[in-house]
Scaffold this motif. Structure first.
Motif, PDB file in Angstrom:
ATOM      1  N   ALA A 308       0.834  -1.209   0.000  1.00 50.90           N
ATOM      2  CA  ALA A 308       0.000   0.000   0.000  1.00 50.90           C
ATOM      3  C   ALA A 308       0.868   1.258   0.000  1.00 50.90           C
ATOM      4  N   ALA A 309       1.956   1.224   0.768  1.00 56.68           N
ATOM      5  CA  ALA A 309       2.853   2.377   0.814  1.00 56.68           C
ATOM      6  C   ALA A 309       3.527   2.591  -0.540  1.00 56.68           C
ATOM      7  N   ILE A 310       3.972   1.511  -1.167  1.00 54.36           N
ATOM      8  CA  ILE A 310       4.622   1.612  -2.478  1.00 54.36           C
ATOM      9  C   ILE A 310       3.657   2.208  -3.504  1.00 54.36           C
ATOM     10  N   ALA A 311       2.416   1.780  -3.464  1.00 53.47           N
ATOM     11  CA  ALA A 311       1.408   2.299  -4.399  1.00 53.47           C
ATOM     12  C   ALA A 311       1.162   3.790  -4.203  1.00 53.47           C
ATOM     13  N   ALA A 312       1.475   4.302  -3.007  1.00 57.12           N
ATOM     14  CA  ALA A 312       1.244   5.720  -2.711  1.00 57.12           C
ATOM     15  C   ALA A 312       2.409   6.609  -3.124  1.00 57.12           C
ATOM     16  N   ILE A 313       3.504   6.027  -3.582  1.00 54.66           N
ATOM     17  CA  ILE A 313       4.686   6.811  -3.955  1.00 54.66           C
ATOM     18  C   ILE A 313       4.598   7.171  -5.432  1.00 54.66           C
ATOM     19  N   ARG A 314       4.421   8.441  -5.701  1.00 54.28           N
ATOM     20  CA  ARG A 314       4.310   8.925  -7.080  1.00 54.28           C
ATOM     21  C   ARG A 314       4.478  10.443  -7.063  1.00 54.28           C
ATOM     22  N   PRO A 315       4.830  11.044  -8.195  1.00 54.35           N
ATOM     23  CA  PRO A 315       4.949  12.505  -8.238  1.00 54.35           C
ATOM     24  C   PRO A 315       3.639  13.179  -7.839  1.00 54.35           C
ATOM     25  N   GLY A 316       3.736  14.193  -7.033  1.00 52.13           N
ATOM     26  CA  GLY A 316       2.546  14.909  -6.572  1.00 52.13           C
ATOM     27  C   GLY A 316       2.040  14.429  -5.233  1.00 52.13           C
ATOM     28  N   ALA A 317       2.376  13.180  -4.860  1.00 48.87           N
ATOM     29  CA  ALA A 317       2.060  12.716  -3.513  1.00 48.87           C
ATOM     30  C   ALA A 317       3.018  13.395  -2.534  1.00 48.87           C
ATOM     31  N   THR A 318       2.757  13.231  -1.249  1.00 55.13           N
ATOM     32  CA  THR A 318       3.638  13.834  -0.254  1.00 55.13           C
ATOM     33  C   THR A 318       4.468  12.765   0.440  1.00 55.13           C
ATOM     34  N   PHE A 319       5.498  13.225   1.131  1.00 61.64           N
ATOM     35  CA  PHE A 319       6.340  12.309   1.890  1.00 61.64           C
ATOM     36  C   PHE A 319       5.530  11.512   2.905  1.00 61.64           C
ATOM     37  N   ASP A 320       4.456  12.084   3.445  1.00 61.77           N
ATOM     38  CA  ASP A 320       3.648  11.396   4.458  1.00 61.77           C
ATOM     39  C   ASP A 320       2.703  10.350   3.881  1.00 61.77           C
ATOM     40  N   ASP A 321       2.374  10.441   2.602  1.00 64.44           N
ATOM     41  CA  ASP A 321       1.353   9.561   2.037  1.00 64.44           C
ATOM     42  C   ASP A 321       1.693   8.076   2.162  1.00 64.44           C
ATOM     43  N   PRO A 322       2.920   7.629   1.873  1.00 67.07           N
ATOM     44  CA  PRO A 322       3.219   6.198   2.044  1.00 67.07           C
ATOM     45  C   PRO A 322       3.045   5.738   3.487  1.00 67.07           C
TER      46      PRO A 322
END
Length: 449
Positions: A308-322
């Motif tokens: 789930a954390a890996i899926a949240a890593i993308r441009p425009g996401a934030t450091f906290d999202d993962p």
């Protein structure tokens, strides 16, 4: 290349370092210009005249590629030479004992700098070179040695200002300026980081292959470090963790002395340093090659959180999202298992999960294993952009407790990979070592046949 300089210790392609210095000077120009002064790390005595293994200052290396102790870099916007190194000169007698030095004469060509002077001339030449700079960037309040040098420099600048160009009007933090640059990796860095990650992955596979009930944690540590060196890494990028059984519930366990037992898990957190760049991998696996049902339940939960954390890593996401994505999966799993009570939102708000998961899901990675650069700015998490590299490392740590089923006592599980933010998402640098439970068991079973 000059035959007098230490072959194999310095990069032949200097373009990456030159581009970084040019970028830093351009940033100084935007702020009104000035000079930046930066030392590398000194050698430190370990005991009885023996020094610790030397490791250069990461910022200094980032800008120069220089790997020896006792040097200072000066960058100037206000006149030439714009890049100046103060370093140790050649000394045949000391080099006989300690190895070849680059030396003053070879440094400009070897590092792509405009000028170099002996370190002994630093105090005398700095006031002359810095005079007229509108501002001065320094590593502020860092250590007594640097502060003492600055206490000598600043009065000398003020004295010189009475007779000529004015002294710098303001002082700024050089580290903060460089840290923001280091947060985004260039192609040169990413190539080295991938090599570091690949070597570390080989070492983890090696540990899985040789693991057996009855071996000591330090036996696996020795295999890991040998694999690092076998493939050209300089050594570990941080103290290696090999934690069997309950030891895995100690987050930074490094004693590595216990004997591994059948039926237990072993957590290995180990990365290497390759030409200055760190990798950081954690795997948790059964000592005897087979997950027990309670172990598998928690392992699959941690793996789902990592996915789930890996899926949240993308441009425009934030450091906290993962981190937030991983926590939601972990908390729901802990609720389903009966480790927590109430609703998902209540557990998240009250942070009752921190009894079992008390650390963040990642950090920046690069020249330092906890790399430079803020994760939050102006109270908000940093937005991810391509070229950033961060770790993804959720975990669960279950202590002995009356309200926890006995089958889960003393289980510590962490899974960690290194993720490069790309244009469309992220790419894992460290998946040359298996992560799915079935793949781990298959590798270990094959080795035991």
């Amino acid at each position: 290349m000059n035959p007098d300089f230490p072959v194999g210790r310095y990069h032949e392609d200097l373009s990456a370092f030159a581009k970084r210095r040019a970028s830093l000077l351009a940033q100084l120009e935007v702020t009104g210009g000035g000079a930046l002064l930066l030392p590398t790390a000194p050698e430190r005595i370990r005991n009885g005249g023996t020094t610790y293994p030397y490791r250069f200052d990461s910022d200094f290396y980032y800008l120069t590629g220089y790997i020896e102790p006792d040097a200072w870099l000066l960058l100037r916007t206000h006149e030439s030479p714009r890049s100046v190194l103060f370093c140790r000169d050649r000394d045949p007698e000391k080099e006989l004992w300690e190895g070849r030095r680059l030396g003053v004469a070879a440094a400009p060509q070897a590092l792509g700098l405009e000028a170099a002077f002996p370190l002994a001339e630093l105090d005398a030449k700095l006031p002359e070179l810095v005079a007229g700079a509108p501002a001065l960037w320094l590593p502020l309040a860092e250590n007594e040695e640097i502060d003492a040098r600055l206490r000598r420099l600043l009065p000398a600048l003020r004295t010189k200002a009475r007779l000529g160009p004015p002294a710098p009007a303001t002082l700024h933090d050089a580290r903060a300026l460089i840290a923001r640059m280091r947060r985004i990796k260039d192609a040169f860095e990413l190539e080295l980081m991938q090599r570091s990650a690949t070597i570390a992955a080989h070492a983890h596979r090696r540990a899985m292959r040789v693991c057996r009930p009855g071996v000591h944690e330090y036996t696996l540590e020795a295999e890991i470090i040998a694999e690092f060196r076998r493939h050209g890494a300089q050594g570990p990028s941080y103290p290696t963790i090999v934690a069997g059984g309950a030891n895995a519930c100690i987050l930074h366990y490094t004693d590595n002395r216990s004997r591994l037992k059948a039926g237990e898990l072993v957590l290995i957190d180990a990365g290497c340093e390759y030409d200055g760049y760190a990798s950081d991998i954690t795997r948790t696996f059964p000592v005897d090659g087979r997950f027990r049902p309670p172990q598998r339940l928690l392992y699959d939960l941690v793996l789902a959180a990592q996915e789930a954390a890996i899926a949240a890593i993308r441009p425009g996401a934030t450091f906290d999202d993962p981190h937030q994505a991983a926590v939601r999966v972990l908390v729901q799993g802990l609720l389903d298992l009966g480790f927590l009570s109430g609703s998902l939102d209540e557990a998240l708000e009250r942070q009752t999960y921190k009894r079992f998961y008390m650390h963040r899901t990642g950090h920046w990675l690069g020249l330092d294993v906890h790399d430079a650069g803020p994760t939050h700015e102006n109270g908000l998490p940093v937005t991810l952009v391509p070229g950033m590299v961060l770790t993804v490392e959720p975990g669960l740590y279950v202590p002995e407790a009356d309200d926890v089923p006995r089958d889960f006592w003393n289980l510590g599980i962490r899974i960690e990979d290194d993720a490069l933010v790309t244009e469309r998402g992220c790419r894992l640098l460290t998946r040359d070592v298996p992560v799915a439970a079935e793949a781990i068991e298959a590798l270990m079973q094959h080795e035991s046949d």
